[in-house]
Design a protein around this motif. Structure first.
Motif, PDB file in Angstrom:
ATOM      1  N   ARG A  48      -2.025  -8.713 -15.752  1.00 39.48           N
ATOM      2  CA  ARG A  48      -1.877  -8.665 -14.394  1.00 39.48           C
ATOM      3  C   ARG A  48      -2.514 -10.040 -13.839  1.00 39.48           C
ATOM      4  O   ARG A  48      -1.877 -10.632 -12.746  1.00 39.48           O
ATOM      5  CB  ARG A  48      -2.618  -7.264 -13.694  1.00 39.48           C
ATOM      6  N   ASN A  49      -3.355  -9.995 -14.449  1.00 32.29           N
ATOM      7  CA  ASN A  49      -4.249 -11.902 -13.683  1.00 32.29           C
ATOM      8  C   ASN A  49      -3.368 -12.993 -14.327  1.00 32.29           C
ATOM      9  O   ASN A  49      -3.158 -13.616 -13.445  1.00 32.29           O
ATOM     10  CB  ASN A  49      -5.452 -11.380 -14.750  1.00 32.29           C
ATOM     11  N   ARG A  50      -2.873 -12.810 -15.565  1.00 32.89           N
ATOM     12  CA  ARG A  50      -2.013 -13.853 -15.892  1.00 32.89           C
ATOM     13  C   ARG A  50      -1.242 -13.770 -14.939  1.00 32.89           C
ATOM     14  O   ARG A  50      -0.784 -15.295 -14.845  1.00 32.89           O
ATOM     15  CB  ARG A  50      -1.609 -13.741 -17.663  1.00 32.89           C
ATOM     16  N   PRO A  97       5.978   8.611  -4.817  1.00 26.71           N
ATOM     17  CA  PRO A  97       4.910   7.730  -5.597  1.00 26.71           C
ATOM     18  C   PRO A  97       5.965   6.019  -6.158  1.00 26.71           C
ATOM     19  O   PRO A  97       7.044   5.874  -6.098  1.00 26.71           O
ATOM     20  CB  PRO A  97       6.550   8.617  -6.898  1.00 26.71           C
ATOM     21  N   ASN A  98       5.638   5.768  -6.752  1.00 28.87           N
ATOM     22  CA  ASN A  98       4.898   3.754  -7.193  1.00 28.87           C
ATOM     23  C   ASN A  98       6.730   3.682  -7.823  1.00 28.87           C
ATOM     24  O   ASN A  98       7.337   3.094  -8.338  1.00 28.87           O
ATOM     25  CB  ASN A  98       4.315   3.294  -7.877  1.00 28.87           C
ATOM     26  N   SER A  99       6.812   4.955  -8.602  1.00 26.45           N
ATOM     27  CA  SER A  99       7.978   5.125  -9.377  1.00 26.45           C
ATOM     28  C   SER A  99       9.189   4.569  -9.313  1.00 26.45           C
ATOM     29  O   SER A  99      10.258   4.991  -9.815  1.00 26.45           O
ATOM     30  CB  SER A  99       8.299   6.406 -10.559  1.00 26.45           C
ATOM     31  N   GLU A 100       9.226   5.569  -7.289  1.00 22.05           N
ATOM     32  CA  GLU A 100      10.291   4.452  -7.196  1.00 22.05           C
ATOM     33  C   GLU A 100      11.203   3.386  -7.324  1.00 22.05           C
ATOM     34  O   GLU A 100      12.122   2.719  -7.152  1.00 22.05           O
ATOM     35  CB  GLU A 100      10.591   4.737  -5.608  1.00 22.05           C
ATOM     36  N   ILE A 101       9.640   1.792  -7.151  1.00 23.11           N
ATOM     37  CA  ILE A 101       9.697   0.575  -7.813  1.00 23.11           C
ATOM     38  C   ILE A 101      10.344   0.666  -8.525  1.00 23.11           C
ATOM     39  O   ILE A 101      11.764  -0.575  -9.212  1.00 23.11           O
ATOM     40  CB  ILE A 101       8.764   0.246  -7.841  1.00 23.11           C
ATOM     41  N   LEU A 102      10.285   1.448  -9.947  1.00 18.77           N
ATOM     42  CA  LEU A 102      11.116   1.496 -10.778  1.00 18.77           C
ATOM     43  C   LEU A 102      12.636   1.458 -11.142  1.00 18.77           C
ATOM     44  O   LEU A 102      12.862   1.069 -11.881  1.00 18.77           O
ATOM     45  CB  LEU A 102      10.208   1.635 -12.203  1.00 18.77           C
ATOM     46  N   LYS A 103      12.650   2.675  -9.939  1.00 11.77           N
ATOM     47  CA  LYS A 103      14.131   2.658 -10.209  1.00 11.77           C
ATOM     48  C   LYS A 103      14.910   1.863  -9.680  1.00 11.77           C
ATOM     49  O   LYS A 103      16.191   1.165  -9.814  1.00 11.77           O
ATOM     50  CB  LYS A 103      13.901   4.165  -9.225  1.00 11.77           C
ATOM     51  N   GLU A 104      13.942   1.116  -8.509  1.00  7.88           N
ATOM     52  CA  GLU A 104      14.778   0.552  -8.275  1.00  7.88           C
ATOM     53  C   GLU A 104      14.833  -0.996  -8.212  1.00  7.88           C
ATOM     54  O   GLU A 104      16.078  -1.889  -8.954  1.00  7.88           O
ATOM     55  CB  GLU A 104      14.276  -0.274  -6.313  1.00  7.88           C
ATOM     56  N   PHE A 143       6.066  -6.028 -12.427  1.00  9.12           N
ATOM     57  CA  PHE A 143       4.902  -4.742 -13.393  1.00  9.12           C
ATOM     58  C   PHE A 143       4.205  -5.595 -12.137  1.00  9.12           C
ATOM     59  O   PHE A 143       3.149  -4.679 -11.681  1.00  9.12           O
ATOM     60  CB  PHE A 143       4.247  -5.860 -13.986  1.00  9.12           C
ATOM     61  N   LEU A 144       3.724  -7.056 -10.864  1.00  8.20           N
ATOM     62  CA  LEU A 144       3.337  -7.378 -10.016  1.00  8.20           C
ATOM     63  C   LEU A 144       3.466  -6.799  -8.747  1.00  8.20           C
ATOM     64  O   LEU A 144       2.907  -6.524  -7.835  1.00  8.20           O
ATOM     65  CB  LEU A 144       3.218  -8.497  -9.721  1.00  8.20           C
ATOM     66  N   LYS A 145       4.775  -6.308  -8.762  1.00  9.47           N
ATOM     67  CA  LYS A 145       5.357  -5.236  -7.467  1.00  9.47           C
ATOM     68  C   LYS A 145       4.523  -3.737  -7.515  1.00  9.47           C
ATOM     69  O   LYS A 145       4.233  -3.282  -6.639  1.00  9.47           O
ATOM     70  CB  LYS A 145       6.843  -5.064  -7.204  1.00  9.47           C
ATOM     71  N   LEU A 146       4.584  -3.426  -8.706  1.00 10.29           N
ATOM     72  CA  LEU A 146       3.590  -2.373  -9.004  1.00 10.29           C
ATOM     73  C   LEU A 146       2.082  -2.755  -8.376  1.00 10.29           C
ATOM     74  O   LEU A 146       1.421  -1.096  -8.576  1.00 10.29           O
ATOM     75  CB  LEU A 146       4.642  -1.758 -10.275  1.00 10.29           C
ATOM     76  N   THR A 147       1.426  -3.196  -9.302  1.00 16.58           N
ATOM     77  CA  THR A 147       0.549  -2.837  -9.282  1.00 16.58           C
ATOM     78  C   THR A 147       0.087  -3.538  -8.002  1.00 16.58           C
ATOM     79  O   THR A 147      -0.752  -3.144  -6.943  1.00 16.58           O
ATOM     80  CB  THR A 147       0.022  -4.393 -10.392  1.00 16.58           C
ATOM     81  N   GLY A 148       0.305  -4.204  -7.469  1.00 11.17           N
ATOM     82  CA  GLY A 148       0.518  -5.113  -5.772  1.00 11.17           C
ATOM     83  C   GLY A 148       0.491  -3.571  -4.854  1.00 11.17           C
ATOM     84  O   GLY A 148      -0.547  -3.358  -4.218  1.00 11.17           O
ATOM     85  N   ALA A 149       1.005  -2.282  -4.949  1.00 13.04           N
ATOM     86  CA  ALA A 149       2.171  -1.179  -4.857  1.00 13.04           C
ATOM     87  C   ALA A 149       0.702  -0.345  -4.414  1.00 13.04           C
ATOM     88  O   ALA A 149       0.158   0.506  -4.026  1.00 13.04           O
ATOM     89  CB  ALA A 149       3.434  -0.839  -4.851  1.00 13.04           C
ATOM     90  N   LEU A 165     -15.722  -2.557  -1.179  1.00 10.53           N
ATOM     91  CA  LEU A 165     -15.147  -2.870  -2.638  1.00 10.53           C
ATOM     92  C   LEU A 165     -14.036  -4.146  -2.592  1.00 10.53           C
ATOM     93  O   LEU A 165     -13.712  -4.540  -1.220  1.00 10.53           O
ATOM     94  CB  LEU A 165     -13.807  -1.262  -2.443  1.00 10.53           C
ATOM     95  N   GLY A 166     -13.445  -4.277  -3.859  1.00 10.42           N
ATOM     96  CA  GLY A 166     -12.725  -5.869  -3.749  1.00 10.42           C
ATOM     97  C   GLY A 166     -11.061  -5.462  -3.621  1.00 10.42           C
ATOM     98  O   GLY A 166     -10.632  -4.386  -2.452  1.00 10.42           O
ATOM     99  N   GLU A 167     -10.824  -5.668  -4.397  1.00 13.91           N
ATOM    100  CA  GLU A 167      -8.887  -5.841  -4.370  1.00 13.91           C
ATOM    101  C   GLU A 167      -8.611  -4.467  -4.772  1.00 13.91           C
ATOM    102  O   GLU A 167      -7.614  -4.479  -4.935  1.00 13.91           O
ATOM    103  CB  GLU A 167      -8.403  -6.862  -4.661  1.00 13.91           C
ATOM    104  N   CYS A 168      -9.234  -3.037  -5.247  1.00 14.74           N
ATOM    105  CA  CYS A 168      -8.937  -2.516  -6.205  1.00 14.74           C
ATOM    106  C   CYS A 168      -7.988  -2.818  -7.130  1.00 14.74           C
ATOM    107  O   CYS A 168      -6.928  -1.844  -7.473  1.00 14.74           O
ATOM    108  CB  CYS A 168      -7.965  -1.216  -5.364  1.00 14.74           C
ATOM    109  N   SER A 169      -7.988  -3.794  -7.843  1.00 18.28           N
ATOM    110  CA  SER A 169      -7.225  -4.017  -9.224  1.00 18.28           C
ATOM    111  C   SER A 169      -7.943  -3.961 -10.134  1.00 18.28           C
ATOM    112  O   SER A 169      -6.767  -3.240 -11.188  1.00 18.28           O
ATOM    113  CB  SER A 169      -6.704  -5.035  -9.062  1.00 18.28           C
TER     114      SER A 169
END
Length: 236
Positions: A178-180, A11-18, A44-50, A79-83
């Motif tokens: 995210r782009n900003r 789960p990407n929620s692990e990033i928020l816990k850290e 936020f960037l770490k989460l979107t990147g993951a 596909l591109g960056e999937c963002s």
């Protein structure tokens, strides 16, 4: 279990816990407030990147098992960056199609308990930040998030599309931010909202806690679908 599979199912929620844990020792005195936007942008960037990498890994796993899909996704319609939302929705539909090849009567509409997923996601974000210096730094945004029971309407996701119109619009706010952040436009472009934007009720959804909730919601959906796909693949 491959490295890709392990990553997809984590789960990407692990990033928020850290994130919450790493900031515990900073405190919440007025001298720490200057760190707020910097730290929120970073996670936020770490989460979107993951999440972008997870989407690409899902595509690769599907392409490893299905050569027709490999040709479709890596040659005909790359596909591109999937963002952005469009590409995330494409992968959501790809997963459902892959499952239906293994279980023809799979009903994705009945597969999700949307109300439970919505409540779990909101509760997870609320409880994770409760009492932390992070919720103090962004107190108004946190209160708006916790007191709004329409952040993730359960009839607005995981149906024919990943998101329906209301959540698509909220994701567009997320994607714009995210782009900003990713392209550092905040450092050389004015970013003050107009009075019209501030008056708009949607402005309340343009904050980090809503962004986190949307990203974690997407993560829960694709993990649940990928688990179903892996289980069917093992059976077949």
């Amino acid at each position: 279990m491959s490295k890709h599979t392990n990553f997809i199912l984590t789960p990407n929620s692990e990033i928020l816990k850290e994130f919450v844990s790493a900031n515990k020792g900073i405190g919440n005195g007025i001298e720490t407030y200057s760190l707020s936007e910097y730290t929120f942008q970073s996670v936020f960037l770490k989460l979107t990147g993951a999440q972008e990498q997870k989407m690409k890994c899902i595509c690769w796993e599907l392409a490893t098992d299905d050569y027709e899909y490999r040709y479709e996704r890596y040659t005909k319609s790359r596909l591109g960056e999937c963002s952005d939302y469009k590409e995330k929705n494409t992968i959501y539909k790809d997963l459902i199609s892959a499952i239906k090849k293994l279980q023809h009567d799979f009903d994705h509409a009945a597969y999700f308990d949307r109300q439970a997923i919505s409540q779990q996601t909101i509760a997870e974000i609320t409880n994770l930040f409760a009492g932390s210096n992070l919720s103090t730094w962004a107190e108004l945004a946190y209160l708006e998030f916790t007191q709004n029971n329409q952040v993730l309407p359960h009839n607005q996701f995981a149906s024919a599309n990943l998101f329906e119109n209301v959540l698509q619009e909220r994701y567009e706010l997320l994607y714009r931010h995210r782009n900003r952040c990713a392209h550092n436009t905040l450092s050389y472009q004015e970013n003050l909202p107009t009075f019209k934007n501030l008056y708009n009720s949607d402005h309340n959804y343009d904050n980090y806690f809503v962004r986190f909730a949307l990203l974690i919601l997407i993560d829960k959906i694709v993990i649940k679908l990928f688990q179903k796909y892996e289980a069917l693949l093992a059976e077949n």
